[in-house]
Design a protein around this motif. Structure first.
Motif, mmCIF file in Angstrom:
data_model
loop_
_atom_site.group_PDB
_atom_site.id
_atom_site.type_symbol
_atom_site.label_atom_id
_atom_site.label_comp_id
_atom_site.label_asym_id
_atom_site.label_seq_id
_atom_site.Cartn_x
_atom_site.Cartn_y
_atom_site.Cartn_z
ATOM 1 N N MET A 148 0.820 -1.206 0.000
ATOM 2 C CA MET A 148 0.000 0.000 0.000
ATOM 3 C C MET A 148 0.854 1.257 0.000
ATOM 4 S SD MET A 148 -2.987 -1.068 -0.355
ATOM 5 C CE MET A 148 -3.908 0.432 -0.121
ATOM 6 N N GLY A 149 0.364 2.264 -0.666
ATOM 7 C CA GLY A 149 1.055 3.536 -0.738
ATOM 8 C C GLY A 149 0.134 4.662 -0.318
ATOM 9 N N ASP A 150 0.701 5.852 -0.250
ATOM 10 C CA ASP A 150 -0.068 7.056 0.050
ATOM 11 C C ASP A 150 -0.333 7.836 -1.235
ATOM 12 O OD1 ASP A 150 0.092 6.815 3.018
ATOM 13 O OD2 ASP A 150 2.231 7.002 2.598
ATOM 14 N N ILE A 151 0.655 7.811 -2.122
ATOM 15 C CA ILE A 151 0.565 8.499 -3.408
ATOM 16 C C ILE A 151 0.669 7.441 -4.498
ATOM 17 C CG2 ILE A 151 1.597 10.214 -4.933
ATOM 18 C CD1 ILE A 151 2.884 11.459 -2.437
ATOM 19 N N TYR A 152 -0.244 7.509 -5.444
ATOM 20 C CA TYR A 152 -0.250 6.548 -6.553
ATOM 21 C C TYR A 152 -0.136 7.282 -7.875
ATOM 22 C CZ TYR A 152 -1.694 2.732 -3.541
ATOM 23 O OH TYR A 152 -1.736 1.755 -2.574
#
Length: 186
Positions: free
Chosen positions: A52-56
């Protein structure tokens, strides 16, 4: 001064779907331009277990004015993220058309996400597309088909160095905008 990555401990994901290698080239340029070490890049292959990321940064190839179902489904699954789009399009080097493509894809991003913009450039198409254009040629549509063939031939040069530099500049702008937004809340 700390970087935005370090300050906010943000993880950036660069995910992409590439059919002919064009979008993959953009993805690699975008990944290279993402600041910091807290980042990952992977082809979007239907799995949903990406770290999972914060910025995609989500990349796509254009299919009839939109992205593939796989990309659209993945966009719809993201919640509470910052999302930027990037893609390639064989038809035309036309900013108005690119804006329509962006709008067609953006509607799949849920409202609880923050949309960060899009970067779209021309990309080469498979030779089968040129062959299809030639097979469609009639005396009545010669002018139109010749224009499509010229576009096809121009697309063979893309994405070029200028396109890749444009993608990197897009990433820099996205992170500058995030930093400005964060400074407003300090």
């Amino acid at each position: 001064m700390t970087t935005i990555e370090g300050k906010m401990n943000m993880k950036t994901q660069v995910l992409y779907k590439s059919r002919t290698g064009n979008t993959e080239k953009l993805a690699k340029a975008i990944f290279e331009a993402v600041p910091g070490q807290c980042k990952d890049i992977a082809p979007l292959e239907g799995q949903t277990d990406y770290e999972m990321g914060d910025i995609y940064f989500i990349g796509f190839w254009t299919d009839r004015g939109s992205a593939s179902v796989e990309v659209l489904d993945y966009l719809g699954s993201l919640q509470g993220k910052k999302i930027a789009l990037f893609g390639t399009c064989g038809m035309g080097n036309d900013l108005e058309y690119y804006k329509k493509i962006e709008e067609n894809i953006r509607v799949f991003i849920e409202d609880d996400n923050e949309y960060l913009g899009a970067y779209i450039c021309q990309g080469k198409m498979p030779i089968s597309v040129r062959e299809k254009y030639l097979s469609m040629k009639t005396p009545e549509n010669t002018k139109m088909i010749n224009a499509m063939l010229r576009n096809f031939d121009m697309a063979m040069l893309h994405p070029d160095t200028q396109d890749l530099e444009g993608a990197k500049a897009f990433v820099q702008k996205v992170f500058e905008d995030i930093r400005k937004e964060e400074l407003q809340y300090e």
